[in-house]
Design a protein around this motif. Structure first.
Motif, short mmCIF file in Angstrom:
data_model
loop_
_atom_site.label_atom_id
_atom_site.label_comp_id
_atom_site.label_asym_id
_atom_site.label_seq_id
_atom_site.Cartn_x
_atom_site.Cartn_y
_atom_site.Cartn_z
N ARG A 179 52.97 49.17 -18.57
CA ARG A 179 53.50 50.52 -18.72
C ARG A 179 53.52 50.87 -20.20
N TYR A 180 53.01 52.05 -20.52
CA TYR A 180 52.92 52.44 -21.93
C TYR A 180 54.03 53.40 -22.31
N LEU A 181 54.52 53.23 -23.52
CA LEU A 181 55.48 54.15 -24.11
C LEU A 181 54.86 54.68 -25.41
N VAL A 182 54.70 55.99 -25.49
CA VAL A 182 54.16 56.58 -26.71
C VAL A 182 55.28 56.72 -27.74
N ILE A 183 55.01 56.27 -28.95
CA ILE A 183 55.95 56.50 -30.06
C ILE A 183 55.42 57.71 -30.83
N PRO A 184 56.05 58.86 -30.63
CA PRO A 184 55.54 60.07 -31.31
C PRO A 184 55.72 59.96 -32.83
N GLN A 185 55.01 60.82 -33.54
CA GLN A 185 55.17 60.83 -34.99
C GLN A 185 56.54 61.42 -35.34
N ARG A 186 57.16 60.82 -36.34
CA ARG A 186 58.45 61.33 -36.79
C ARG A 186 58.23 62.67 -37.48
N PRO A 187 58.96 63.71 -37.06
CA PRO A 187 58.71 65.02 -37.65
C PRO A 187 59.17 65.09 -39.12
N GLN A 188 58.56 65.98 -39.84
CA GLN A 188 58.99 66.23 -41.22
C GLN A 188 60.37 66.88 -41.19
N GLY A 189 61.10 66.69 -42.27
CA GLY A 189 62.39 67.38 -42.38
C GLY A 189 63.54 66.67 -41.69
N ALA A 190 63.29 65.42 -41.24
CA ALA A 190 64.36 64.67 -40.58
C ALA A 190 64.79 63.49 -41.45
N GLU A 191 64.56 63.63 -42.76
CA GLU A 191 64.95 62.56 -43.67
C GLU A 191 66.47 62.44 -43.68
N GLY A 192 66.94 61.22 -43.69
CA GLY A 192 68.38 60.99 -43.74
C GLY A 192 69.09 61.19 -42.40
N PHE A 193 68.31 61.46 -41.35
CA PHE A 193 68.92 61.61 -40.02
C PHE A 193 69.38 60.25 -39.50
N SER A 194 70.51 60.26 -38.78
CA SER A 194 70.96 59.04 -38.12
C SER A 194 70.08 58.79 -36.89
N GLU A 195 70.17 57.59 -36.33
CA GLU A 195 69.39 57.29 -35.12
C GLU A 195 69.73 58.27 -34.00
N GLU A 196 71.00 58.62 -33.91
CA GLU A 196 71.44 59.55 -32.88
C GLU A 196 70.82 60.93 -33.08
N GLN A 197 70.79 61.39 -34.33
CA GLN A 197 70.18 62.69 -34.63
C GLN A 197 68.68 62.66 -34.36
N LEU A 198 68.07 61.52 -34.71
CA LEU A 198 66.63 61.39 -34.48
C LEU A 198 66.32 61.38 -32.98
N ALA A 199 67.15 60.67 -32.23
CA ALA A 199 66.91 60.56 -30.78
C ALA A 199 66.91 61.94 -30.12
N ALA A 200 67.70 62.86 -30.67
CA ALA A 200 67.77 64.22 -30.10
C ALA A 200 66.46 64.98 -30.28
N LEU A 201 65.59 64.49 -31.15
CA LEU A 201 64.30 65.15 -31.40
C LEU A 201 63.21 64.62 -30.47
N VAL A 202 63.53 63.53 -29.76
CA VAL A 202 62.50 62.85 -28.96
C VAL A 202 62.55 63.33 -27.52
N THR A 203 61.54 64.05 -27.10
CA THR A 203 61.50 64.56 -25.73
C THR A 203 60.81 63.57 -24.81
N ARG A 204 61.05 63.75 -23.52
CA ARG A 204 60.35 62.91 -22.54
C ARG A 204 58.84 63.04 -22.72
N ASP A 205 58.35 64.28 -22.77
CA ASP A 205 56.91 64.49 -22.86
C ASP A 205 56.32 63.86 -24.12
N SER A 206 57.09 63.84 -25.20
CA SER A 206 56.55 63.24 -26.43
C SER A 206 56.34 61.74 -26.26
#
Ligand code: FE
Length: 218
Positions: A179-206
């Motif tokens: 089973r594959y899991l795609v690791i999407p590219q980290r978006p620009q402008g999320a520097e200094g984000f916590s893991e929790e804040q970053l996780a909110a940017l990660v959609t199922r489709d991504s």
């Protein structure tokens, strides 16, 4: 949800018949059929209602794309975890507590400036459910399964994802074993984000590859 529409139709119907519930349309309600089966299985001692509740709770509240999003967010923020994930995704994901795999191996595929990854199961609907939950209807559709292999860029465009010709698109065909899991590219402008804040940017489709991570503030 379509289920709600169904219920509204039934209510109208019942109303016209002054609430006389006819058995002709009772069995057409899938929820009722399920309830009836649950009752029978419980009465026959074949199913423990508590176990059933735990299973439903797991799928509704604990197993879902939020788990995969946490994996991606950690990969974005922790280089050692990213290395471990790319080397052995099964082990790295297991260490985060998202278990329940039944022998299948997880493989993480990472999007880069050069490569976009997208996942399909051409044979049926194998899906990394321990990190993404229950697959969406389109993932199981004949159209997606057959077309994404032949014309991945065209299918991705329909999802609103435009992959430039300069970027390679890799299609990964899941199996019962992998089973594959795609690791999407980290978006620009999320520097200094916590893991929790970053996780909110990660959609199922991504994480299937039919979407990109959300832009911060979007
Ligand atoms: Fe499959």
């Amino acid at each position: 949800m379509s289920g709600d529409h169904h219920h509204h139709d039934d209510h109208d119907h019942d109303h016209h018949h002054h609430g006389s519930v006819t058995h002709s349309h009772l069995p057409s309600d899938p929820a009722l059929r399920v309830k009836a089966m649950e009752t029978l299985l419980t009465q026959k001692g074949l199913v423990d209602p508590a176990a059933l509740d735990a299973l439903i709770d797991a799928y509704k509240n604990r197993i879902g794309p939020q788990n995969g999003a946490k994996v991606v967010a950690r990969a974005w923020s922790d280089p050692a975890f990213r290395t471990a994930l790319m080397a052995d995704a099964t082990k790295a994901i297991d260490a985060m507590g998202f278990t329940g795999l039944q022998g299948e191996h997880m493989v993480a595929v990472e999007n880069t400036d050069e490569t976009h990854n997208v996942v399909v199961c051409t044979l049926c609907s194998c899906y990394p459910w321990s990190v993404l939950g229950i697959p969406p209807v389109w993932y199981k559709s004949e159209a997606y399964r057959s077309r994404v292999v032949i014309d991945p860029r065209g299918v991705l465009r329909e999802f609103g994802v435009d992959i430039p010709e300069t970027k390679q698109v890799k299609v990964w065909d899941s199996t019962a074993e992998i089973r594959y899991l795609v690791i999407p590219q980290r978006p620009q402008g999320a520097e200094g984000f916590s893991e929790e804040q970053l996780a909110a940017l990660v959609t199922r489709d991504s994480m299937v590859g039919t979407g990109l991570a959300k832009q911060p503030g979007a």
